[in-house]
Design a protein around this motif. Structure first.
Motif, PDB file in Angstrom:
ATOM      1  N   SER A  59       0.819  -1.218   0.000  1.00  0.00           N
ATOM      2  CA  SER A  59       0.000   0.000   0.000  1.00  0.00           C
ATOM      3  C   SER A  59       0.850   1.264   0.000  1.00  0.00           C
ATOM      4  CB  SER A  59      -0.925   0.006   1.230  1.00  0.00           C
ATOM      5  OG  SER A  59      -0.156  -0.038   2.426  1.00  0.00           O
ATOM      6  N   ASN A  60       2.182   1.110   0.039  1.00  0.00           N
ATOM      7  CA  ASN A  60       3.066   2.278   0.079  1.00  0.00           C
ATOM      8  C   ASN A  60       3.791   2.489  -1.244  1.00  0.00           C
ATOM      9  OD1 ASN A  60       4.577  -0.046   0.307  1.00  0.00           O
ATOM     10  ND2 ASN A  60       6.082   0.838   1.720  1.00  0.00           N
ATOM     11  N   SER A  61       3.153   2.071  -2.342  1.00  0.00           N
ATOM     12  CA  SER A  61       3.784   2.208  -3.667  1.00  0.00           C
ATOM     13  C   SER A  61       3.097   3.286  -4.495  1.00  0.00           C
ATOM     14  CB  SER A  61       3.740   0.876  -4.422  1.00  0.00           C
ATOM     15  OG  SER A  61       4.538  -0.088  -3.779  1.00  0.00           O
ATOM     16  N   LEU A  62       3.904   3.956  -5.315  1.00  0.00           N
ATOM     17  CA  LEU A  62       3.407   4.953  -6.261  1.00  0.00           C
ATOM     18  C   LEU A  62       3.762   4.513  -7.671  1.00  0.00           C
ATOM     19  CD1 LEU A  62       4.403   8.362  -4.604  1.00  0.00           C
ATOM     20  CD2 LEU A  62       2.097   7.464  -4.872  1.00  0.00           C
ATOM     21  N   GLU A  90      13.352  13.078  -0.039  1.00  0.00           N
ATOM     22  CA  GLU A  90      13.341  12.430   1.268  1.00  0.00           C
ATOM     23  C   GLU A  90      11.983  11.741   1.478  1.00  0.00           C
ATOM     24  OE1 GLU A  90      13.834  13.553   6.016  1.00  0.00           O
ATOM     25  OE2 GLU A  90      13.981  15.114   4.473  1.00  0.00           O
ATOM     26  N   GLY A  91      12.022  10.494   1.825  1.00  0.00           N
ATOM     27  CA  GLY A  91      10.775   9.742   2.016  1.00  0.00           C
ATOM     28  C   GLY A  91      10.547   8.704   0.939  1.00  0.00           C
ATOM     29  N   ILE A  92      11.256   8.822  -0.199  1.00  0.00           N
ATOM     30  CA  ILE A  92      11.189   7.790  -1.246  1.00  0.00           C
ATOM     31  C   ILE A  92      12.227   6.724  -0.902  1.00  0.00           C
ATOM     32  CG2 ILE A  92      11.504   7.251  -3.683  1.00  0.00           C
ATOM     33  CD1 ILE A  92       9.027   8.871  -3.238  1.00  0.00           C
ATOM     34  N   ALA A  93      11.761   5.565  -0.454  1.00  0.00           N
ATOM     35  CA  ALA A  93      12.680   4.514  -0.007  1.00  0.00           C
ATOM     36  C   ALA A  93      13.374   3.838  -1.179  1.00  0.00           C
ATOM     37  CB  ALA A  93      11.911   3.482   0.819  1.00  0.00           C
ATOM     38  N   MET A 231       1.949   9.526   2.366  1.00  0.00           N
ATOM     39  CA  MET A 231       1.713   9.234   0.954  1.00  0.00           C
ATOM     40  C   MET A 231       1.225  10.461   0.191  1.00  0.00           C
ATOM     41  SD  MET A 231       1.778   6.918  -1.435  1.00  0.00           S
ATOM     42  CE  MET A 231       1.716   5.278  -0.716  1.00  0.00           C
ATOM     43  N   ALA A 232       0.232  11.172   0.749  1.00  0.00           N
ATOM     44  CA  ALA A 232      -0.334  12.333   0.053  1.00  0.00           C
ATOM     45  C   ALA A 232       0.712  13.432  -0.117  1.00  0.00           C
ATOM     46  CB  ALA A 232      -1.542  12.857   0.825  1.00  0.00           C
ATOM     47  N   SER A 260      -1.345   5.934  -6.497  1.00  0.00           N
ATOM     48  CA  SER A 260      -0.894   5.013  -5.458  1.00  0.00           C
ATOM     49  C   SER A 260      -1.520   3.653  -5.716  1.00  0.00           C
ATOM     50  CB  SER A 260      -1.279   5.525  -4.073  1.00  0.00           C
ATOM     51  OG  SER A 260      -2.696   5.483  -3.915  1.00  0.00           O
ATOM     52  N   SER A 261      -0.956   2.620  -5.102  1.00  0.00           N
ATOM     53  CA  SER A 261      -1.518   1.279  -5.289  1.00  0.00           C
ATOM     54  C   SER A 261      -2.940   1.206  -4.760  1.00  0.00           C
ATOM     55  CB  SER A 261      -0.632   0.239  -4.594  1.00  0.00           C
ATOM     56  OG  SER A 261      -0.355   0.627  -3.265  1.00  0.00           O
TER      57      SER A 261
END
Length: 403
Positions: A59-62, A90-93, A231-232, A260-261
């Motif tokens: 659920s954390n994918s774009l 920052e925040g994109i793993a 996410m937003a 997002s997924s």
């Protein structure tokens, strides 16, 4: 309670006395419910299969991709510079691009040729797509940086080209290019007729080189967000970065799209709901026809049993007692049709899913069972009221005189 049980017993006795007529009366309900359950089971099975595939991304994918115009032509472009800028957010793993190759007809090995989906990806793609090698390894950063012509293949590719069980080190020919096999993926099965084992993954820079840098490829970035609660905010940051990098001014439309997924899954759910409603409305006509059939037969039954009604009233049966008996008879006929239709619809859904190649198994959710039985009961009540009211309103003296 006693009156209800007595009315139920009388209704069941009347149905049992005319088994064939009762079955034919409920035939419209059977067909309607069977059709609805079959449609719902197929659509739900399809939705569940697609959902499971996308849930693999988490659920954390774009998903970031180029937009197309009304003619299907690509409007924007996603470049290596975009990828570098997005990685720095920052925040994109993790983030991986992917692009499909359609340059040549197929892969060749030892005189055999096979068409497979060839995709250029980066090492991070393996974890995002749950594509792990059963033999050998996946693409590494060194492969990508050196633009090595290596390949990680699906098990179907190995089988179709008659490669050895362990094909590591073998070479595949793709047009004028030779790709060295470094890994074989675990089997993932099929989805919507698409064989997920018929893929070949090569380094993303290698794929761009094979296509030729003068050609605009279709590219999609898959990004993983470190904190799903952001996410937003990260979606907005990605959008701002791409707009700035593409030189878009205020008021210009985006030349990319970001989903997002969860949004993808919501869109899939909306489509399947619309399909279910449309088909449900079409086959619901059968339920309407079945209801009219129940009403007509019950009206005939009232006429045939006029003397019976007169005798019951002469013995003290009230208007409510007669109404309840005939109404219960209509509801039971309709509900029995619903139960039979439910069983037939379940079997139809399973049979159709098995007949269609690579179609996911059918699924019958509990809400569809409750809806089918509830709707059947409602049809019995609605279309049984008029005959029941007619029977309850008969004058006992006139009824006893009826021949």
């Amino acid at each position: 309670m006693y009156l209800f049980l007595e009315a139920l017993r009388s209704a069941l006795r009347a149905i049992a006395a005319s088994k064939l007529r009762s079955f034919l009366t409920s035939l419209g309900i059977i067909i309607g419910v069977a059709s609805i359950i079959a449609v719902v089971s197929l659509v739900q099975g399809l939705e569940q299969s697609i959902t499971q595939q996308f849930e693999g991304y988490g659920s954390n994918s774009l998903f970031i991709q180029q937009r197309r115009d009304n003619f299907g032509r690509l409007i924007g472009d996603l470049t290596d510079d975009d990828l570098i800028k997005l990685k720095a957010i920052e925040g994109i793993a993790a983030i991986s691009p992917q692009t499909f190759l359609f340059e040549y007809s197929g892969l060749q090995y030892a005189g055999k040729e096979h068409a497979a989906d060839i995709v250029g990806v980066m090492p991070e793609f393996a974890e995002m797509d749950n594509s792990y090698p059963e033999i050998g390894r996946f693409i590494t950063s060194a492969d990508a940086n050196s633009r090595k012509k290596i390949a990680v293949i699906g098990p179907k590719v190995r089988d179709e080209l008659n490669l050895p069980d362990n094909p590591i080190g073998e070479f595949l020919r793709y047009g004028p290019h030779w790709l060295k096999i470094v890994g074989v993926l675990e089997s993932k099965g099929q989805m919507l007729g698409q064989d997920l084992d018929n893929y070949v993954y090569i380094p993303y820079p290698t794929a761009l080189g094979i296509m030729g840098y003068q050609k605009q490829p279709f590219v999609m970035f898959v990004a993983r967000v470190a904190d799903v609660d952001r996410m937003a905010a990260l979606t907005a940051r990605v959008s701002q970065t791409l707009r700035r990098n593409h030189g878009l001014r205020q008021g210009d439309d985006d030349d990319f799209s970001i989903q997002s997924s969860d949004q993808v899954l919501a869109s899939i759910g909306q489509v399947t709901r619309i399909i279910t409603l449309v088909f449900g409305g079409i086959v619901g006509i059968s339920l309407l026809v079945g209801g009219i059939g129940i009403m007509n037969i019950m009206l005939v039954s009232v006429t045939e049993r006029t003397r019976e009604v007169g005798i019951c009233k002469a013995l003290g049966a009230t208007r409510a007692d007669i109404l309840l008996q005939f109404l219960l008879e209509a509801v039971i006929i309709s509900l029995l049709g619903g139960v039979i239709g439910l069983a037939i619809g379940y079997g139809l859904g399973m049979g159709i899913a098995n007949l269609i190649p690579d179609f996911p198994p059918s699924q019958v959710p509990l809400w569809s069972i409750a809806m089918a039985l509830g709707f059947s009961s409602a049809v019995g009540i609605i279309f049984g009221l008029l005959p029941a009211a007619k029977a309850a309103g008969l004058d006992p003296i006139d009824a006893l005189r009826y021949e």
